[in-house]
Design an enzyme around this catalytic site. Sequence first.
Site, PDB file in Angstrom:
ATOM      1  N   ARG A   1      -2.973  -1.844  11.868  1.00 26.16           N
ATOM      2  CA  ARG A   1      -2.292  -0.610  12.423  1.00 26.16           C
ATOM      3  C   ARG A   1      -0.978  -0.247  11.589  1.00 26.16           C
ATOM      4  O   ARG A   1      -0.616   0.773  11.375  1.00 26.16           O
ATOM      5  CB  ARG A   1      -2.039  -0.605  13.863  1.00 26.16           C
ATOM      6  CG  ARG A   1      -1.483   0.757  14.500  1.00 26.16           C
ATOM      7  CD  ARG A   1      -1.729   0.646  16.120  1.00 26.16           C
ATOM      8  NE  ARG A   1      -1.088   1.857  16.651  1.00 26.16           N
ATOM      9  CZ  ARG A   1       0.059   1.982  17.211  1.00 26.16           C
ATOM     10  NH1 ARG A   1       0.907   0.929  16.889  1.00 26.16           N
ATOM     11  NH2 ARG A   1       0.552   3.141  17.648  1.00 26.16           N
TER      12      ARG A   1
ATOM     13  N   HIS B   1       0.303   3.138   9.558  1.00 24.15           N
ATOM     14  CA  HIS B   1       1.431   3.846   9.935  1.00 24.15           C
ATOM     15  C   HIS B   1       2.434   3.691   8.730  1.00 24.15           C
ATOM     16  O   HIS B   1       3.307   4.673   8.840  1.00 24.15           O
ATOM     17  CB  HIS B   1       2.036   3.184  11.304  1.00 24.15           C
ATOM     18  CG  HIS B   1       1.183   3.705  12.257  1.00 24.15           C
ATOM     19  ND1 HIS B   1       1.794   4.260  13.507  1.00 24.15           N
ATOM     20  CD2 HIS B   1      -0.032   4.310  12.681  1.00 24.15           C
ATOM     21  CE1 HIS B   1       0.911   4.472  14.478  1.00 24.15           C
ATOM     22  NE2 HIS B   1      -0.216   4.553  13.925  1.00 24.15           N
TER      23      HIS B   1
ATOM     24  N   VAL C   1       3.079   7.734   5.944  1.00 31.51           N
ATOM     25  CA  VAL C   1       4.414   8.273   6.392  1.00 31.51           C
ATOM     26  C   VAL C   1       5.150   8.452   4.701  1.00 31.51           C
ATOM     27  O   VAL C   1       5.141   9.645   4.214  1.00 31.51           O
ATOM     28  CB  VAL C   1       5.393   7.510   6.976  1.00 31.51           C
ATOM     29  CG1 VAL C   1       6.754   7.899   7.043  1.00 31.51           C
ATOM     30  CG2 VAL C   1       4.859   7.283   8.429  1.00 31.51           C
TER      31      VAL C   1
ATOM     32  N   ASP D   1       4.562   2.032   1.145  1.00 32.54           N
ATOM     33  CA  ASP D   1       5.991   1.534   0.344  1.00 32.54           C
ATOM     34  C   ASP D   1       6.392   0.517   1.252  1.00 32.54           C
ATOM     35  O   ASP D   1       7.687  -0.031   0.981  1.00 32.54           O
ATOM     36  CB  ASP D   1       6.722   2.450  -0.059  1.00 32.54           C
ATOM     37  CG  ASP D   1       7.359   3.366   1.213  1.00 32.54           C
ATOM     38  OD1 ASP D   1       6.804   3.213   2.146  1.00 32.54           O
ATOM     39  OD2 ASP D   1       8.391   3.971   0.936  1.00 32.54           O
TER      40      ASP D   1
ATOM     41  N   ASN E   1       5.477   4.800  16.986  1.00 31.21           N
ATOM     42  CA  ASN E   1       5.557   3.321  16.801  1.00 31.21           C
ATOM     43  C   ASN E   1       6.471   2.565  17.988  1.00 31.21           C
ATOM     44  O   ASN E   1       6.227   1.308  18.025  1.00 31.21           O
ATOM     45  CB  ASN E   1       6.533   2.858  15.687  1.00 31.21           C
ATOM     46  CG  ASN E   1       5.508   3.442  14.417  1.00 31.21           C
ATOM     47  OD1 ASN E   1       4.248   3.282  14.397  1.00 31.21           O
ATOM     48  ND2 ASN E   1       6.102   4.067  13.463  1.00 31.21           N
TER      49      ASN E   1
ATOM     50  N   HIS F   1     -10.633   1.442  15.084  1.00 31.51           N
ATOM     51  CA  HIS F   1     -10.504   1.334  16.704  1.00 31.51           C
ATOM     52  C   HIS F   1     -11.445   0.486  17.360  1.00 31.51           C
ATOM     53  O   HIS F   1     -11.885   0.597  18.533  1.00 31.51           O
ATOM     54  CB  HIS F   1     -10.547   2.780  17.258  1.00 31.51           C
ATOM     55  CG  HIS F   1      -9.085   3.436  16.880  1.00 31.51           C
ATOM     56  ND1 HIS F   1      -9.027   4.842  17.088  1.00 31.51           N
ATOM     57  CD2 HIS F   1      -7.958   2.947  16.529  1.00 31.51           C
ATOM     58  CE1 HIS F   1      -7.699   5.039  16.653  1.00 31.51           C
ATOM     59  NE2 HIS F   1      -7.115   4.144  16.294  1.00 31.51           N
TER      60      HIS F   1
END
Length: 315
Positions: A71, A75, A79, A83, A105, A203
Amino acid sequence: MAASSSLPSAANCGLLLAAALVLLLSHGAHAQGGLSSSFYDNSCPSTRDIVRRVIQDARVADTRIPASLIRLHFHDCFVNGCDGSLLLDEDLQAGIMTEKKVPANDRSARGFDVVDDIKRTLENACPGIVSCADILTLAAEISVELAGGPYWSVPLGRRDGTTTNIESAKNLPSPFDPLETLQEKFKNLGLDDTDLVALQGAHTFGRAQCQFTMRNCTNGQAVGALVNLDGVTPDVFDNKYYGNLLQGRVELPSDQVMLSDPVAATTTAPIIRRFSGSQSDFFSNFATSMIKMGNIGPLTGRDGEIRKNCRRLNK
């Protein structure tokens, strides 16, 4: 004699060119967007073994860790590209606002301490070599494999970002997004419906806080109580998630819409049925989609840096 030794013959030139072409093609077979699965073979050959060992140790005490680590990779990549920006703590003096506090988050993203342990061990073995972004990417693949899922060769060579992106982090896919919103968010990153259905298949293991589920803590749980995403094999990476979807037994609204939304019939629903009927088909597509996601906006060459501590920028 002197002339023949100083100027290679046409035949020798041809052999040299052919050898060079073979080398180039063999390298290209493992390279993705400037990345290469052999990136650390010489500079830090124990990289994968170290990441695997730390995750194995962490998993003994916390069976949720593999799902938590994958996860983090999701995430991060969704975004700023892959990186490592998600790993940065708040540091206003350095101009860093952390992505850890955005709604997607806050109090739910976890596993940062395991990433710290991996980084610390790698720095002891190969100082200044392996990026935090690559740690997340490798940790995701190894976590899936340890839980019974597929193995894939991970393209490496990412460098770490020096900025965060709070506005983009606030727009991460939500458990309450309708299907068309999910499709748009994935499409904006070059991911199609097959990628969407395959990546949502993560999931198949892990937990979610009950306020994010379709039942919304209505079984008397306290807010924040954990719910198994797969009630039968919550710690195993398999294709049972898709069978659960077909039976209306998934926990997250954003999963069920891939079958129930009006546009699903001609987009995502056929893929769900395909993956439900073939675990090998799911595994193959999941690996392909993970590589595609891992190629979102990587920093390479001299861009970014190799952080010494994943939580803060180098001084």
